[in-house]
Design an enzyme around this catalytic site. Sequence first.
Site, PDB file in Angstrom:
ATOM      1  CG  ASP A  18      -1.090  -1.334  28.317  1.00 26.10           C
ATOM      2  OD1 ASP A  18      -0.022  -1.619  29.174  1.00 26.10           O
ATOM      3  OD2 ASP A  18      -1.633  -1.853  27.631  1.00 26.10           O
ATOM      4  N   GLY A  19       1.990   0.061  27.633  1.00 27.43           N
ATOM      5  CA  GLY A  19       2.746  -0.165  26.483  1.00 27.43           C
ATOM      6  C   GLY A  19       4.483  -0.144  26.537  1.00 27.43           C
ATOM      7  N   GLY A  21       6.457  -2.412  27.998  1.00 26.01           N
ATOM      8  CA  GLY A  21       7.023  -3.613  27.614  1.00 26.01           C
ATOM      9  C   GLY A  21       7.328  -3.733  26.251  1.00 26.01           C
ATOM     10  CD1 TRP A  23       8.571   3.171  23.409  1.00 28.76           C
ATOM     11  CD2 TRP A  23      10.264   2.492  24.832  1.00 28.76           C
ATOM     12  NE1 TRP A  23       9.701   4.160  23.377  1.00 28.76           N
ATOM     13  CE2 TRP A  23      10.681   3.796  24.155  1.00 28.76           C
ATOM     14  CE3 TRP A  23      11.311   1.831  25.481  1.00 28.76           C
ATOM     15  CZ2 TRP A  23      11.853   4.425  24.405  1.00 28.76           C
ATOM     16  CZ3 TRP A  23      12.388   2.512  25.961  1.00 28.76           C
ATOM     17  CH2 TRP A  23      12.736   3.574  25.282  1.00 28.76           C
ATOM     18  CG  HIS A  35       8.302  -1.276  33.503  1.00 27.93           C
ATOM     19  ND1 HIS A  35       7.029  -1.128  32.974  1.00 27.93           N
ATOM     20  CD2 HIS A  35       8.522  -2.586  33.360  1.00 27.93           C
ATOM     21  CE1 HIS A  35       6.545  -2.373  32.911  1.00 27.93           C
ATOM     22  NE2 HIS A  35       7.272  -3.139  33.041  1.00 27.93           N
ATOM     23  CD  GLU A  65      -6.398  -7.362  38.142  1.00 27.73           C
ATOM     24  OE1 GLU A  65      -5.973  -6.244  37.948  1.00 27.73           O
ATOM     25  OE2 GLU A  65      -7.647  -7.817  38.970  1.00 27.73           O
ATOM     26  CG  LEU A 129      -2.357  17.901  38.799  1.00 29.90           C
ATOM     27  CD1 LEU A 129      -3.699  17.940  37.926  1.00 29.90           C
ATOM     28  CD2 LEU A 129      -1.160  17.315  38.012  1.00 29.90           C
ATOM     29  CD  GLU A 205     -17.602  11.474  26.055  1.00 30.58           C
ATOM     30  OE1 GLU A 205     -17.357  10.825  24.945  1.00 30.58           O
ATOM     31  OE2 GLU A 205     -18.729  11.493  26.376  1.00 30.58           O
TER      32      GLU A 205
HETATM   33  C1  IPE Z   1      -3.370  -1.861  32.660  1.00 31.86           C
HETATM   34  O1  IPE Z   1      -2.207  -2.290  31.868  1.00 31.86           O
HETATM   35  C2  IPE Z   1      -2.545  -1.853  34.146  1.00 31.86           C
HETATM   36  C3  IPE Z   1      -1.731  -0.583  33.875  1.00 31.86           C
HETATM   37  C4  IPE Z   1      -1.297   0.247  32.958  1.00 31.86           C
HETATM   38  C5  IPE Z   1      -0.934   0.018  35.325  1.00 31.86           C
HETATM   39  P1  IPE Z   1      -1.959  -3.977  31.718  1.00 31.86           P
HETATM   40  O2  IPE Z   1      -0.961  -4.161  30.604  1.00 31.86           O
HETATM   41  O3  IPE Z   1      -1.836  -4.490  32.934  1.00 31.86           O
HETATM   42  O4  IPE Z   1      -3.463  -4.610  31.106  1.00 31.86           O
HETATM   43  P2  IPE Z   1      -3.843  -5.863  30.290  1.00 31.86           P
HETATM   44  O5  IPE Z   1      -3.199  -6.980  30.757  1.00 31.86           O
HETATM   45  O6  IPE Z   1      -3.211  -5.573  28.837  1.00 31.86           O
HETATM   46  O7  IPE Z   1      -5.023  -5.956  30.237  1.00 31.86           O
HETATM   47  C1  IPE Z   2       2.312  -0.662  31.632  1.00 33.96           C
HETATM   48  O1  IPE Z   2       3.081  -1.111  30.501  1.00 33.96           O
HETATM   49  C2  IPE Z   2       2.969  -0.593  32.881  1.00 33.96           C
HETATM   50  C3  IPE Z   2       2.535  -1.614  33.787  1.00 33.96           C
HETATM   51  C4  IPE Z   2       1.480  -2.482  33.750  1.00 33.96           C
HETATM   52  C5  IPE Z   2       3.070  -1.859  35.151  1.00 33.96           C
HETATM   53  P1  IPE Z   2       3.033  -3.013  30.307  1.00 33.96           P
HETATM   54  O2  IPE Z   2       4.207  -3.629  31.125  1.00 33.96           O
HETATM   55  O3  IPE Z   2       1.828  -3.393  30.452  1.00 33.96           O
HETATM   56  O4  IPE Z   2       3.315  -2.700  28.876  1.00 33.96           O
HETATM   57  P2  IPE Z   2       2.989  -3.642  27.690  1.00 33.96           P
HETATM   58  O5  IPE Z   2       1.454  -3.637  27.627  1.00 33.96           O
HETATM   59  O6  IPE Z   2       3.670  -5.229  28.011  1.00 33.96           O
HETATM   60  O7  IPE Z   2       3.711  -3.236  26.086  1.00 33.96           O
HETATM   61 MG    MG Z   3       0.318  -3.872  29.264  1.00 39.69          MG
END
Ligand code: IPE
Ligand code: IPE
Ligand code: MG
Length: 259
Positions: A18-19, A21, A23, A35, A65, A129, A205
């Site tokens: 996650d993160g 967007g 970044w 991405h 989602e 793996l 964990e």
């Molecule tokens: C969880 O991240 C799903 C993936 C990393 C693929 P999201 O960005 O969708 O989750 P929320 O919306 O912050 O809970």
């Molecule tokens: C995770 O990064 C990738 C996917 C959910 C596809 P995000 O796109 O959720 O990035 P943030 O959380 O908005 O920074």
């Molecule tokens: Mg996210």
Amino acid sequence: MSTPTGPRIPRHLAVIMDGNGRWAQQRRRPRVIGHRAGTRAVNQCIDFCIEQGIEALTLFAFSSENWGRPQDEVGALMKLFMNALDREVAELDRRGVRIRFIGERGRFNEQIRQRMDAAERLTQGNSRLNLAIAASYGGRQDIAAAARGLAEDVAAGRLQPAEIDERLFASRVALADLPPPDLFIRTGGDFRISNFLLWQLAYTELWFTETLWPDLDAATLRCALEDYASRERRFGLTGAQRPDSDASGAAFPPDETSA
Ligand code: IPE
Ligand code: IPE
Ligand code: MG
């Protein structure tokens, strides 16, 4: 090797990447740039697992989602996914990685589905793996599908309701052939599961980091592994019941189904 609290190196690592967007937003770039940068981190994470001798890695790439995001973002993610399948699979196969996808495959377009099937077929004999990509995956959907399968078996007379127990249920959710994740990592600074492996994470964990997924590096992953190695996993028992203790006699871990 087994140690008092379980193996020091997790056998199975599950990661919420996650993160991406944020970044990109920090750099005043469109989210899709994040991405794209995130795909480099995927390779880093896979390399790390191979180096450390981790047996299984499950990566959350796209949730049930996430289909609800703006169309242009979903479209860009699908393109990246296609490109990654075209670009990376042969090399992963060469490195002995077995690839599988978990989630609702029917929601992807035909081209992507074909590439997913092909990647699984090509790599099915590999064992260095075990890589699972959770794509169009939701933990609730996974559990509901398992329940539906069991209900179908009951309706067809193949199964008695009384036979349904945790062990049977566990055999019907995703990744049933793998030990459950030992360690869960979420990047991006949020403290939640976001509908990832709800059944499978029961005794995993959990480890969270502020690091945004595209910034992931081996040092961060080493931190997670060090923290994991220091934890005492009790699985609901007391510390005294651990196998190294004189008082031990209990099966350990109690009922973590591992194949
Ligand atoms: C969880 O991240 C799903 C993936 C990393 C693929 P999201 O960005 O969708 O989750 P929320 O919306 O912050 O809970
Ligand atoms: C995770 O990064 C990738 C996917 C959910 C596809 P995000 O796109 O959720 O990035 P943030 O959380 O908005 O920074
Ligand atoms: Mg996210």
